[in-house]
Scaffold this active site. Structure first.
Site, PDB file in Angstrom:
ATOM      1  N   CYS A 144       0.310   4.908   6.744  1.00 27.25           N
ATOM      2  CA  CYS A 144      -0.186   4.846   7.932  1.00 27.25           C
ATOM      3  C   CYS A 144       0.004   4.410   9.429  1.00 27.25           C
ATOM      4  O   CYS A 144       1.076   2.972   9.156  1.00 27.25           O
ATOM      5  CB  CYS A 144      -1.659   3.530   7.973  1.00 27.25           C
ATOM      6  SG  CYS A 144      -2.984   4.730   6.816  1.00 27.25           S
TER       7      CYS A 144
ATOM      8  N   CYS B  97       0.544  -0.694   0.182  1.00 25.85           N
ATOM      9  CA  CYS B  97       0.169  -0.317  -0.219  1.00 25.85           C
ATOM     10  C   CYS B  97       1.233   1.017  -0.179  1.00 25.85           C
ATOM     11  O   CYS B  97       1.707   1.085   0.542  1.00 25.85           O
ATOM     12  CB  CYS B  97      -0.500   0.046   1.238  1.00 25.85           C
ATOM     13  SG  CYS B  97      -1.921   1.383   1.176  1.00 25.85           S
TER      14      CYS B  97
ATOM     15  N   CYS C 279     -19.824   0.919   8.293  1.00 23.67           N
ATOM     16  CA  CYS C 279     -19.383   0.631   8.925  1.00 23.67           C
ATOM     17  C   CYS C 279     -18.152   1.249   9.371  1.00 23.67           C
ATOM     18  O   CYS C 279     -17.478   2.000   8.118  1.00 23.67           O
ATOM     19  CB  CYS C 279     -18.574  -0.767   9.016  1.00 23.67           C
ATOM     20  SG  CYS C 279     -17.370  -1.833  10.475  1.00 23.67           S
TER      21      CYS C 279
ATOM     22  N   CYS D 145     -19.297  -7.384   3.671  1.00 20.70           N
ATOM     23  CA  CYS D 145     -18.316  -5.443   3.914  1.00 20.70           C
ATOM     24  C   CYS D 145     -16.912  -6.029   3.251  1.00 20.70           C
ATOM     25  O   CYS D 145     -16.657  -7.084   2.965  1.00 20.70           O
ATOM     26  CB  CYS D 145     -18.634  -5.999   5.179  1.00 20.70           C
ATOM     27  SG  CYS D 145     -18.102  -4.841   5.879  1.00 20.70           S
TER      28      CYS D 145
ATOM     29  N   ARG E 205     -18.202  -3.397  17.678  1.00 23.71           N
ATOM     30  CA  ARG E 205     -17.748  -4.305  17.224  1.00 23.71           C
ATOM     31  C   ARG E 205     -15.986  -4.311  17.845  1.00 23.71           C
ATOM     32  O   ARG E 205     -14.857  -3.838  18.074  1.00 23.71           O
ATOM     33  CB  ARG E 205     -17.312  -4.825  15.477  1.00 23.71           C
ATOM     34  CG  ARG E 205     -18.401  -4.457  14.727  1.00 23.71           C
ATOM     35  CD  ARG E 205     -17.943  -4.651  13.562  1.00 23.71           C
ATOM     36  NE  ARG E 205     -19.410  -4.887  13.189  1.00 23.71           N
ATOM     37  CZ  ARG E 205     -20.743  -5.578  12.960  1.00 23.71           C
ATOM     38  NH1 ARG E 205     -20.201  -6.841  13.555  1.00 23.71           N
ATOM     39  NH2 ARG E 205     -21.463  -5.575  12.452  1.00 23.71           N
TER      40      ARG E 205
ATOM     41  N   CYS F 109       0.268   0.698  10.185  1.00 19.46           N
ATOM     42  CA  CYS F 109      -0.290  -0.424   9.403  1.00 19.46           C
ATOM     43  C   CYS F 109       1.367  -1.242   8.955  1.00 19.46           C
ATOM     44  O   CYS F 109       1.712  -0.753   8.673  1.00 19.46           O
ATOM     45  CB  CYS F 109      -1.199  -0.041   8.600  1.00 19.46           C
ATOM     46  SG  CYS F 109      -1.161  -1.057   7.065  1.00 19.46           S
TER      47      CYS F 109
ATOM     48  N   CYS G 280     -16.028 -10.119   5.238  1.00 22.67           N
ATOM     49  CA  CYS G 280     -15.210  -8.457   4.809  1.00 22.67           C
ATOM     50  C   CYS G 280     -14.185  -8.706   3.977  1.00 22.67           C
ATOM     51  O   CYS G 280     -13.202  -9.738   4.852  1.00 22.67           O
ATOM     52  CB  CYS G 280     -15.177  -8.023   6.450  1.00 22.67           C
ATOM     53  SG  CYS G 280     -14.877  -6.201   5.641  1.00 22.67           S
TER      54      CYS G 280
END
Length: 335
Positions: free
Chosen positions: A56, A52, A188, A128, A260, A59, A96
């Site tokens: 972040c 990616c 979400c 999801c 969640r 991550c 998901c």
């Protein structure tokens, strides 16, 4: 009565009260608005891992960090469908799919994801996806394919956001949520605690979520899982008391939302998880991995459910989206 006009001072008053009082209040709100003792089991699969371009700080899938995560292209459709079938057989009702993309692009990979969504929807699962930023057209295409929900977390407060991510803005996040909502998808969106933020940042993030035009149907509360090679590798583990403040406050602010208990659960004994359910959490992710980080497996969670007297929540409970399969509609009616 549901409110989207909470003031920051009201949220602070809820969040900062004695933690046992907060849990008691949240438990009462939960009892009034939800079926207590019912917890939805979800499974999250990384369908495209690593590489990616974002930065972040938490991550392990960011290409710029050296975390040992092996990047792979989009998984074959058959592999994804087999994983969804295993998840369903193990008790999951929501599946998901996550892709380490900055944003969705209108290309062959997106077409393949749309096909995956359609096939998983045919299994009767709530489907999801978390694929990065989406525009209104892409959100509508996902909806047409059978997607039920889209995840796009705020992560932290607007004020703290640039300390964690510099490759996109807070408004980018909010715009994606708006596109998802306009397409008629279930929203979400939650955040991560343990990033080095203050309690004030946590309060502000919850305030932002609770004052969106409509409450997200799902709010994941994640505890940071520090990964070597990321800038936040040395962050200390979040305590259960911090998780309780987040979960309890979210439950009081957003009574009908699924709260969640997400990342970080691997490090939580059953006693701590039980307190989180008491405070209003009513969903978990189960399976060996949560994208790339360790997570309790199905057998461990079945033991916990038996010990605590919990029962799994049916898919599509209280809401059958357009395009849901006959199997899903039947499950919703039975619930």
């Amino acid at each position: 009565m549901l409110r989207t006009d909470w003031t920051l001072d009201e949220v602070k008053a809820i969040y900062y009260q004695p933690v046992l009082e907060l849990v008691a209040q949240a438990s009462e709100v939960h009892r009034q608005h939800q079926t207590t003792g019912e917890v939805q089991v979800c499974t999250l699969l990384s369908v495209k891992t690593g590489g990616c371009p974002e930065d972040c700080a938490y991550c392990p899938q960011a290409a710029r960090y050296h975390t040992g995560v092996q990047a792979h292209k989009l998984l074959p459709d058959a592999e994804v469908l087999a994983a969804a079938q295993r998840a369903k057989e193990s008790g999951s009702t929501r599946f998901c799919m996550g892709a380490a993309w900055r944003e969705v692009r209108d290309n062959r990979d997106f077409d393949r994801v749309l096909n995956m969504v359609s096939q998983v929807n045919d299994l009767g699962l709530e489907v999801c996806a978390t694929l990065g930023m989406v525009n209104d057209y892409q959100a509508e295409k996902l909806k047409e394919a059978g997607l039920y929900a889209y995840n796009h977390n705020l992560d932290t407060s607007e004020e703290n956001y640039s300390n964690i991510i510099t490759t996109r803005t807070y408004d980018d996040r909010l715009n994606t949520l708006e596109n998802v909502r306009k397409a008629g998808l279930s929203v979400c969106s939650g955040g991560i605690i343990g990033l080095g933020e203050t309690d004030e940042d946590r309060v502000k993030m919850l305030h932002t979520l609770a004052t969106l035009p409509a409450h997200p149907e799902s709010v994941p509360v994640n505890a940071l899982v520090p990964v070597q090679g990321t800038p936040l590798a040395e962050q200390p583990r979040v305590s259960v008391w911090e998780m309780l403040r987040m979960i309890g406050t979210a439950r009081i602010l957003m009574p009908n939302t699924m709260v969640r208990l997400s990342a970080g659960r691997q490090e939580m004994p059953v006693t701590e998880q039980a307190l989180c359910f008491l405070a209003g959490a009513n969903s978990i992710f189960s399976g060996e991995k949560l994208l790339t980080t360790p997570n309790p497996d199905f057998d461990a969670d079945k033991e916990m459910f038996a010990l605590l007297g919990l029962k799994p929540r049916q898919s599509f409970k209280n809401h059958v989206p357009e395009g849901a399969t006959v199997l899903a509609k039947t499950a919703a009616v039975e619930a």
